[in-house]
Structures are given as structure tokens and as C-alpha cells.
Design an enzyme around this catalytic site. Structure first.
Site, PDB file in Angstrom:
ATOM      1  N   GLY A 151     116.933 -19.135  11.574  1.00 61.97           N
ATOM      2  CA  GLY A 151     118.329 -17.897  10.490  1.00 61.97           C
ATOM      3  C   GLY A 151     118.199 -16.836  11.137  1.00 61.97           C
TER       4      GLY A 151
ATOM      5  N   GLN B 259     118.107 -13.903   9.081  1.00 65.66           N
ATOM      6  CA  GLN B 259     116.877 -13.020   8.838  1.00 65.66           C
ATOM      7  C   GLN B 259     115.780 -13.006   9.503  1.00 65.66           C
ATOM      8  OE1 GLN B 259     117.212 -10.356   7.725  1.00 65.66           O
ATOM      9  NE2 GLN B 259     119.782 -10.177   7.661  1.00 65.66           N
ATOM     10  N   SER B 260     115.698 -14.302  10.292  1.00 64.15           N
ATOM     11  CA  SER B 260     114.129 -14.705  11.065  1.00 64.15           C
ATOM     12  C   SER B 260     113.180 -13.500  11.709  1.00 64.15           C
ATOM     13  CB  SER B 260     114.987 -15.696  12.223  1.00 64.15           C
ATOM     14  OG  SER B 260     113.407 -15.711  13.237  1.00 64.15           O
ATOM     15  N   ASN B 261     112.799 -13.822  10.898  1.00 61.63           N
ATOM     16  CA  ASN B 261     111.519 -12.479  11.297  1.00 61.63           C
ATOM     17  C   ASN B 261     110.991 -12.955  12.646  1.00 61.63           C
ATOM     18  OD1 ASN B 261     110.861 -11.325   8.943  1.00 61.63           O
ATOM     19  ND2 ASN B 261     109.586 -13.169   8.115  1.00 61.63           N
TER      20      ASN B 261
ATOM     21  N   ALA C  57     112.868 -14.099  15.376  1.00 60.71           N
ATOM     22  CA  ALA C  57     113.699 -13.358  16.013  1.00 60.71           C
ATOM     23  C   ALA C  57     113.780 -12.320  16.356  1.00 60.71           C
ATOM     24  CB  ALA C  57     115.104 -14.339  15.210  1.00 60.71           C
TER      25      ALA C  57
END
Ligand SMILES: Cc1ncc(COP(=O)(O)O)c(C=O)c1O
Length: 320
Positions: A75, A77-79, A81
Site C-alpha cells: 500500500g 503507506q507500506s512499512n 516498501a
């Protein structure tokens, strides 16, 4: 116990994360077990979190395979990523992130960090488009003579999960008397698979409860078992070593869905900030802590027991 540390790793955050008492929370809850927290939120690399542990193995494999670019998805706000982009920056690799959602007018939190880290972000409309877009990006890079390395969602591969087999051993080194129960956030399953495997191999009778951030208990348990099945070859163990282990997933705290706050998750964020000056993230750790609080209030644990909350990070999400 097999030495999984012999698998190549890049030392993004080589030191242990602290284990701390939670006396303020225990007082606020009035009754219950000794409460501890394992501070993976404080791992000193790119705002930390559980993804750092997985990335140490996955990035080492990418380098071993001669990759020059990491590709992953999540997403906006992926941690995961963010940690992938950070690892790429640190190791001098390129990074392509395929994220679902509309490009934000002004990137915040993880999206802001992804931009600062120099990742190329490609937007797709929904989750189902992520995998084909990753394949497309990889094909494009190969045509341009580059060597991409694809990292599946959350780095929840058996290799990534080895990061938590090692984390289990780290905990045992820190706490020779291991906790009775561990509660943590679970989503793509790698964290829980690694902890369960580490626990089984150490022979400790610890109950590990993964609190789901999105999936049903049945769906996530299947995924965790799939990762567990892939671990034996990496650890030089018989292939059925984890076939009949217990996997416990609690999906009662998801609420209306992934990333959607609940009354309990909002209370958990405020309570931990006000009693311990500890910050939880809205998507993962707040719901896991809501699960811990509910179980303590229901007097599920005895006063002479120890419950450890494994803080998996994500606190950057407070600034989204
Ligand atoms: C902060 C945080 N906690 C927990 C999780 C869940 O970990 P896993 O995907 O290994 O189940 C994630 C990732 O999805 C996360 O970013």
C-alpha cells in the site's frame, strides 16, 4: 538449534532490540500478568520495525544473485516498501515500489520517506494489479540491461521469515526465562512463521498469538503454514519438521478492515502513549495491542505469568 545466522545477511541493524517492562500499562489495567515489550520499533535502521529483520536476509540474497535493483509492492503507506527503499539506498541499489492507490498530492509518512530515499514509485489502482505491475517493471529493467530482484509482499518468504527465527534466538539470549505468551501483529505471516519456528526449535512452551491486521484467522493460518513448509531446507531440517505445529491467529480486532481504526485500537494508541510514552501504529500494532489489552481485561492470564508484546514498528504511520 540450527545456526540460521550462517545464512548470509546484510547488517542493517546488527544489534538486539531492547526488552522492556511495561509497568505503567500494567498499573492502568489494574490486574494481570507481568507485561514486557520487545522494541523492534527501535531497531536503528530507517525507523525500524519487523521488516528490517527480514530485509537483512532478503537483501543479502539479492546481492548474492548480482541484482542491481530491488522491486517490491504494498500500500502507499507500506512499512515494508519503506524498508526496501532504505535498504536499496544503503546498499547502492535501485528501487522500484509498486503501490496501490492514487498518487498523494503531498506525500506523508512512509510515502514521504520513500521519496526521500530515492525510490521510483509506480501507482496501480488496486491490490490485484500489483503483481503484474512488478513483473512488468522487472521485464522493463531487464530489457534495459539491469538485474532486478523481486521481493514478494511483506518479504514474507521463508528466507524473510528466517529473520524471525534469529529474532527468537535473540530473545532467548536476552531472557533465559522466556515469556509465557507473545502477542504481535500478523499480516503477511512471515513474522509469525519465523517466531513459531524459532520457538518450536528451542523447545520452549511459549504461546504465540498473532493478531491479524486484515486476513481471517483461517486465511492467515494457511499462509503461515505455507511459509513454515518452506523453512526446513533453509535450516537443514527434515521437510515435515513444522507440519503439525500450533499456529494461533486472532482476527477479532480487524474491525471494518485493513487500516481502519477501531474504538479499541484508538484506545490502545492513547493508553500506550500516556502510560509508557510508547507509540503504536494505527494499522498493525494498535490492533495487536488492543488484542493484548482485551485478553488481560478478560483475565486470561495469571498474575505469575509474563506476556510479551512484540512491537513490530510502523510508528511512522502516525504521521500519514
Ligand atoms: C508495523 C508492522 N507490524 C506487523 C506487520 C505484519 O508482519 P508480517 O507481514 O510479517 O505478518 C507489518 C507488515 O505487514 C508491519 O508493517
Amino acid at each position: 538449534m540450527p545456526e540460521s545466522r550462517s545464512l548470509p545477511t546484510v547488517a542493517l541493524a546488527p544489534d538486539s532490540s531492547p526488552v522492556q517492562e511495561l509497568p505503567g500499562l500494567r498499573r492502568a489495567l489494574g490486574v494481570g500478568p507481568r507485561l514486557l515489550v520487545k522494541r523492534d520499533d527501535a531497531l536503528p535502521f530507517a525507523f525500524g520495525g519487523n521488516k528490517v529483520r527480514k530485509m537483512q536476509l532478503v537483501a543479502a540474497d539479492a546481492i548474492h544473485q548480482g541484482a542491481d535493483t530491488l522491486i517490491t509492492s504494498g500500500g502507499i503507506q507500506s512499512n515494508h516498501a519503506r524498508v526496501t527503499a532504505a535498504a536499496a539506498a544503503k546498499l547502492g541499489l535501485g528501487c522500484v515500489l509498486v503501490v496501490n492507490g492514487a498518487p498523494p498530492a503531498r506525500p506523508t509518512a512512509n510515502a514521504l520517506l520513500d521519496a526521500l530515499l530515492g525510490a521510483e514509485v509506480r501507482y496501480v489502482a488496486d491490490r490485484s494489479e500489483r503483481a503484474p505491475a512488478m513483473d512488468g517493471a522487472a521485464a522493463e529493467l531487464r530489457r534495459a540491461g539491469r538485474r532486478p530482484y523481486l521481493i514478494p509482499l511483506g518479504a514474507s518468504t521463508p528466507l524473510g521469515a528466517i529473520g524471525f527465527v534469529s529474532a527468537w534466538r535473540e530473545l532467548c539470549d536476552q531472557m533465559p526465562a522466556v515469556p509465557d505468551v507473545i502477542i504481535h501483529s500478523s499480516s503477511s505471516g512471515g513474522t509469525q512463521a519465523g517466531l513459531v519456528a524459532g520457538c518450536v526449535l528451542s523447545g520452549e512452551p511459549v504461546r504465540i498469538i498473532g493478531v491479524s491486521a486484515d486476513e481471517s484467522s483461517a486465511g492467515l493460518t494457511t499462509e503461515i503454514r505455507r511459509i513454515l513448509e518452506g523453512l526446513p531446507p533453509l535450516l537443514d531440517l527434515p521437510s515435515n519438521r513444522f507440519a503439525s505445529v500450533d499456529v494461533e491467529v486472532d482476527d477479532r480486532f480487524v474491525g471494518a478492515g485493513y487500516g481502519v481504526p477501531t474504538v479499541e485500537s484508538v484506545e490502545a494508541i492513547q493508553l500506550l502513549a500516556r502510560t509508557e510514552a510508547l507509540f503504536l501504529d494505527p494499522t498493525y500494532t494498535a490492533k495487536a495491542m488492543a488484542g493484548l489489552i482485551a485478553r488481560v481485561r478478560a483475565r486470561e492470564f495469571r498474575e505469575d505469568q509474563t506476556v510479551l508484546f512484540w512491537h513490530t514498528g510502523g510508528q511512522v504511520g502516525l504521521f500519514a
